[in-house]
Design an enzyme around this catalytic site. Sequence first.
Site, PDB file in Angstrom:
ATOM      1  N   ASP A  96      11.012 -24.853  17.336  1.00  0.00           N
ATOM      2  CA  ASP A  96      10.649 -25.051  15.936  1.00  0.00           C
ATOM      3  C   ASP A  96      11.476 -24.139  15.031  1.00  0.00           C
ATOM      4  OD1 ASP A  96       9.388 -25.634  13.581  1.00  0.00           O
ATOM      5  OD2 ASP A  96       7.367 -25.342  14.338  1.00  0.00           O
ATOM      6  N   ASP A 271      16.787 -36.228   8.169  1.00  0.00           N
ATOM      7  CA  ASP A 271      15.568 -35.586   8.652  1.00  0.00           C
ATOM      8  C   ASP A 271      15.345 -35.908  10.132  1.00  0.00           C
ATOM      9  OD1 ASP A 271      13.103 -34.324   8.839  1.00  0.00           O
ATOM     10  OD2 ASP A 271      12.010 -36.088   8.156  1.00  0.00           O
TER      11      ASP A 271
END
Length: 399
Positions: A96, A271
Amino acid sequence: MFPPKALLSLLFISLTGVDASPLSRSNGKATLGFATKFNEPGNLNFVERDRAHVQSMKQGNGLGKRTPVITTNTGMNYTVQVGVGSPPTNYTLLLDTATSLTWVGADKKYVATESSHDTGHRVSAAYSYGTFSGEEWIDTITLSPDLVVNQQSIGVATQTTDFVLDVDGYLGLGPLDLTENHVEGESTVPTVMDNLHSQGTISEEVLGIYFKPDVHLGELTFGGYDESAIRGPMSYFPVTTTSPASEYWGTNLSIDYGEDTIMSLSAGIFDTDSAFIFVPTDVFEKYMAKTSATKDAATGLLTITSEQYDTLEQLVFHIGDVPFVLTPNAQIWPRSRNYVFGGSPDKIYLVVADFEGYAKPGFEFVLGYTFLERYYSVFDTPNNRIGLALTDYTYAELS
Ligand SMILES: *[C@@H]1O[C@H](CO)[C@@H](O)[C@H](O)[C@H]1NC(C)=O
Ligand SMILES: *[C@@H]1O[C@H](CO)[C@@H](O)[C@H](O)[C@H]1NC(C)=O
Ligand SMILES: *[C@@H]1O[C@H](CO)[C@@H](O)[C@H](O)[C@H]1NC(C)=O
């Protein structure tokens, strides 16, 4: 920052046995291998959930920063194998770049070794997927045999909610300020990235992303890109100045289907956490008419017959002077992936979807995973630019 929790009651699809390859090092660059896993749509239609994710992102992450490059909060999980301790115990961590704490112990228990030191400080965090609380330890982290981070602050979970089996925690690769207020008695704690910087392993704030869609693997390169993964030159173009796309990894581009322009120059974003290629409704309708696709009631996706597939033309994204092509095969979901959105295994579904009311001036489109798995992408913060290059997967026929 994250879509509502309800959107994320997702089923776990195991592609176990897929092991991410480790990090390797060269000249201020480091490459970390990861595995990709798709989440099932759950009770919300896949395309709807993906749109909702973009919407939540548009509301801003509250950080005044570019949209994160790799996160684990929507349709896909990116996981990486990390060794902790000496000798190391291996853990499967969610990769992440939008959060900064690294912690273990959600599934596999932490094993203290001679390199482990308990600070006694409480640590906690909440994610879209669940929560974690525990204690801070200082330990050695092994990302690969030749890349070992000493004296790394990590969290050791004593309590977690909503983490699935197999996921042991997080490898947080975001900036230092995101560790604020997570560790009791410390304002911030140096992240794995900070330590990679202070060791001189990573020189610049540049991220390269390479997906290997057929094997469900990927590579994240810090400090540049992996030359061995690209075919032909890297094409760079500036981040758009058009707001609000300019606040993200946004670009200006136009779209042709075959010989016809179906979208004139507009601003939108890349994205990795969106699965689809979202375009404004009028563009979607032109594409639908030209491909003779119909909307599948069950999934909400466009579907075509195999005869229509045979006559599909190229979909071309023009950025500056450079055309980036999606072949007919790149415009459809690989059949082997239809299960992800509850599609029937032998139907053909398209990856282009209607952005509906989410398209706004200055934020007209989203190029998601189904675009990015076909090109190597570089997100270059110091130079405020994005790079794209061909890979072995650009023109590959995925089944
Ligand atoms: C831990 O992971 C590394 C890299 O994937 C591997 O080489 C090593 O054998 C693993 N160790 C154990 C104990 O599983
Ligand atoms: C991704 O990880 C979260 C947290 O453990 C979990 O809720 C979700 O089901 C996982 N999905 C996949 C496909 O692994
Ligand atoms: C993008 O488009 C906008 C609006 O047409 C224009 O002002 C801008 O110069 C273009 N280029 C970049 C790099 O933003």
